[in-house]
Motif scaffolding. Structure first.
Motif, short mmCIF file in Angstrom:
data_model
loop_
_atom_site.label_atom_id
_atom_site.label_comp_id
_atom_site.label_asym_id
_atom_site.label_seq_id
_atom_site.Cartn_x
_atom_site.Cartn_y
_atom_site.Cartn_z
N ALA A 50 0.83 -1.21 0.00
CA ALA A 50 0.00 0.00 0.00
C ALA A 50 0.86 1.26 0.00
O ALA A 50 0.55 2.25 -0.68
CB ALA A 50 -0.93 -0.01 1.21
N ILE A 51 1.96 1.23 0.76
CA ILE A 51 2.86 2.38 0.78
C ILE A 51 3.50 2.59 -0.59
O ILE A 51 3.58 3.71 -1.10
CB ILE A 51 3.94 2.19 1.87
N ALA A 52 3.95 1.48 -1.19
CA ALA A 52 4.60 1.58 -2.50
C ALA A 52 3.65 2.11 -3.56
O ALA A 52 4.03 2.95 -4.39
CB ALA A 52 5.13 0.20 -2.90
N ASP A 60 0.22 10.76 -0.33
CA ASP A 60 0.77 10.40 0.97
C ASP A 60 0.57 8.91 1.24
O ASP A 60 -0.47 8.35 0.89
CB ASP A 60 0.07 11.22 2.06
N PRO A 61 1.57 8.23 1.89
CA PRO A 61 1.43 6.80 2.17
C PRO A 61 0.15 6.43 2.92
O PRO A 61 -0.39 5.34 2.72
CB PRO A 61 2.67 6.49 3.02
N THR A 89 -3.85 -0.98 -5.49
CA THR A 89 -3.03 -1.78 -6.40
C THR A 89 -2.19 -0.90 -7.32
O THR A 89 -2.52 0.27 -7.55
CB THR A 89 -3.90 -2.70 -7.28
N GLY A 90 -1.13 -1.50 -7.85
CA GLY A 90 -0.23 -0.76 -8.72
C GLY A 90 -0.87 -0.36 -10.04
O GLY A 90 -0.63 0.74 -10.55
N ALA A 91 -1.68 -1.25 -10.61
CA ALA A 91 -2.31 -0.95 -11.89
C ALA A 91 -3.24 0.26 -11.78
O ALA A 91 -3.24 1.15 -12.65
CB ALA A 91 -3.09 -2.17 -12.38
N VAL A 92 -4.03 0.30 -10.71
CA VAL A 92 -4.92 1.44 -10.50
C VAL A 92 -4.12 2.71 -10.23
O VAL A 92 -4.44 3.80 -10.73
CB VAL A 92 -5.89 1.15 -9.33
N ALA A 93 -3.05 2.57 -9.44
CA ALA A 93 -2.21 3.73 -9.13
C ALA A 93 -1.62 4.34 -10.39
O ALA A 93 -1.57 5.57 -10.54
CB ALA A 93 -1.10 3.32 -8.16
N ASP A 212 11.11 1.73 6.82
CA ASP A 212 11.90 2.42 5.81
C ASP A 212 11.08 2.75 4.56
O ASP A 212 11.51 3.55 3.72
CB ASP A 212 13.11 1.57 5.40
N GLN A 213 9.92 2.11 4.40
CA GLN A 213 9.11 2.32 3.21
C GLN A 213 8.31 3.60 3.26
O GLN A 213 7.88 4.12 2.22
CB GLN A 213 8.14 1.13 3.03
N GLY A 214 8.07 4.13 4.45
CA GLY A 214 7.29 5.36 4.58
C GLY A 214 6.69 5.46 5.97
O GLY A 214 6.60 4.47 6.70
#
Length: 502
Positions: A50-52, A60-61, A89-93, A212-214
């Motif tokens: 979700a953060i990525a 914002d994360p 999801t990445g595709a939607v993002a 470390d991811q956010g």
């Protein structure tokens, strides 16, 4: 005499009855424990994703984290596929990232909510039924491509990192492989997370962690009403992005639901899943979330690695996620990323259809089937977009099918006394009827021609036009033509269109 069973419809509730049901799981300590622990593992796995994806979308994360919580808990009640996980999801993002960058947060949230409306309208229009037209070769390509993409997404967590990551990775893989052979009471992914985190903390091993991811949020999501002008300009700005998000989200969700159906040997209500996704996206937008769709990686952790089968696991994944980030953020932040990467890598390994790439399978299958599968994988990996890959795969499969079927039409000629008899066999449509006119010997035939259609079927206007062209050529030579043997559909279509196609 055997009475035939009535055909199942999308409204046939008995067909979608889950097994085991939520009620069964709630009354069985063993099943309930399995569902809760599965939700625990998935909740942890959702955090870095979700953060990525928030970073990809340019927000914002906490937007991605809140979206994951809302999508998972909402779809647990609204969705048509039990045990499937939906979140950011990445595709939607990727689809809606330009909105946040160019138009701001309010327009971004309005886009998400409008996408939810589009998904509900598409569900009402019956778009879910189109899933039946996706060939098996495209489905296999979808699964293989997704496995490759998810596996590739884990590589940054194991490449260019401190060397101590690799022993931890080896331990995680060993636990994931060996523990299910010993016991399945506790999900192997959960043991992997706890064990690797414990080792890292006890021995003070400095490796990349979740923190470390956010930054994780410290408060609950709040109601968010986007302040955008209700004008045609606003609609024309966000509608293309909303429609693209709706289509991508539905395609990924329905394909994932179909995959889970096959894994669990159960049916799911795709229409309910479609409007459920739309409603969940609208709710996500109302609380400032970025929306999303089904996540195949986390779904495979839930269904395949943890053995979950009910909506309880989906709800608990969202609930645990909220508790983890808001209440236990400091503890969750200590989890090494390699633990989650090991789980995702093993899920990808198990999800990939290795049978589809075995030499024996490749020799057995028609080359067209293999080509469609490879084309789907290639387009998905090249674009990073599952929806584009699936559409491309279906297009390639359709072209190859039409090309193959187009050669199945034959015309047989016999001459008796003063009459030429032609027997047409096969399915006549735009591809197969194009060269139909070339298979008649107009000048050489006697004064009477009979065309027997009893072994063929006319499907479209192109075929009717081809028959008209044949009749016209014969009449220009003074030859009488009679078409016989048409079935009811062909005769009706021919009577309606013949002579009116120019």
């Amino acid at each position: 005499m055997t009475t035939p069973l009535p055909a199942a419809t999308d409204d046939d509730s008995s067909r979608w009855r889950p097994d085991p049901s939520v009620r069964t799981a709630l009354t069985s300590p063993r099943l309930l424990t399995r569902e809760v622990l599965a939700g625990l593992v998935v909740g942890l796995a959702l955090i870095p994703e979700a953060i990525a994806f928030s970073i990809i979308a340019g927000v914002d994360p906490k937007v991605g984290l809140f979206s994951a919580f809302i999508m998972a808990t909402s779809i647990a009640f609204l969705g048509g596929r039990p045990a499937m996980i939906s979140a950011a999801t990445g595709a939607v993002a990727l689809v809606i990232a330009p909105v946040a960058r160019e138009h701001g947060m309010d327009m971004f949230i309005a886009t998400v909510m409008l996408a939810g409306v589009f998904q509900i309208l598409l569900a009402v229009a019956g778009v879910a039924k189109l899933i039946r037209f996706i060939p098996r070769s495209v489905m296999v390509g979808f699964v293989n491509a997704l496995s490759i993409l998810v596996f590739a997404a884990q590589l940054p967590h194991v490449i260019g990192v401190p060397w101590l990551v690799y022993p931890l990775l080896a331990i995680g893989v060993a636990v994931l492989v060996l523990m299910p052979k010993l016991t399945k009471v506790v999900p192997a992914p959960l043991v992997t997370i706890v064990l690797i985190t414990g080792i890292a903390v006890v021995f003070a091993i400095d490796v990349p962690t979740v923190s470390d991811q956010g930054e994780l949020p410290r408060s609950l999501p709040e109601l968010f009403i986007p302040h955008v002008p209700l004008t045609w300009q606003t609609l024309s700005t966000i509608a293309p992005y909303s429609l693209a998000m709706a289509l991508v989200g539905l395609m990924e969700s329905l394909m994932t639901a179909k995959l889970v159906d096959e894994i669990t040997d159960t049916h799911s209500n795709k229409t309910r899943e479609s409007w459920g996704q739309g409603a969940a996206n609208m709710i996500s937008g109302l609380f400032g979330g970025m929306g999303g769709c089904a996540m195949i990686g986390q779904t495979m952790i839930n269904v395949r690695a943890s053995g979950a089968r009910t909506r309880i696991s989906t709800f608990m994944a969202g609930a645990f996620l909220l508790v983890f980030v808001v209440v236990l953020g400091d503890i969750v932040g200590m989890i090494p990323m390699v633990a989650l990467a090991a789980i995702m890598m093993m899920v990808c390994f198990d999800t990939f259809d290795w049978h589809s790439v075995r030499p024996s399978t490749l020799r057995m299958l028609p080359k067209s089937e293999t080509f469609v599968m490879v084309a789907t994988v290639a387009v998905v990996v090249a674009t990073g977009n599952l929806a584009i890959g699936v559409v491309a795969g279906v297009f390639v499969a359709s072209v190859l099918f039409v090309r193959r079927v187009a050669h199945f039409v034959t015309v047989e000629r016999t001459v008796t006394e003063a009459t030429a008899h032609y027997t047409v066999r096969g399915e006549l449509f735009f591809a197969s009827s194009n060269d139909l006119t070339t298979q008649f010997r107009y000048v050489l035939d006697p004064g009477r021609v009979v065309i027997d259609m009893s072994e063929s079927h006319v499907w479209d206007a192109s075929s009717v036009a081809a028959l008209d062209a044949i009749v016209t050529k014969y009449e220009a030579l003074g030859t009488s033509v009679k078409i016989v043997g048409m079935n009811e559909y062909t005769e009706t279509l021919h009577a309606r269109l013949s002579g009116g196609l120019g």
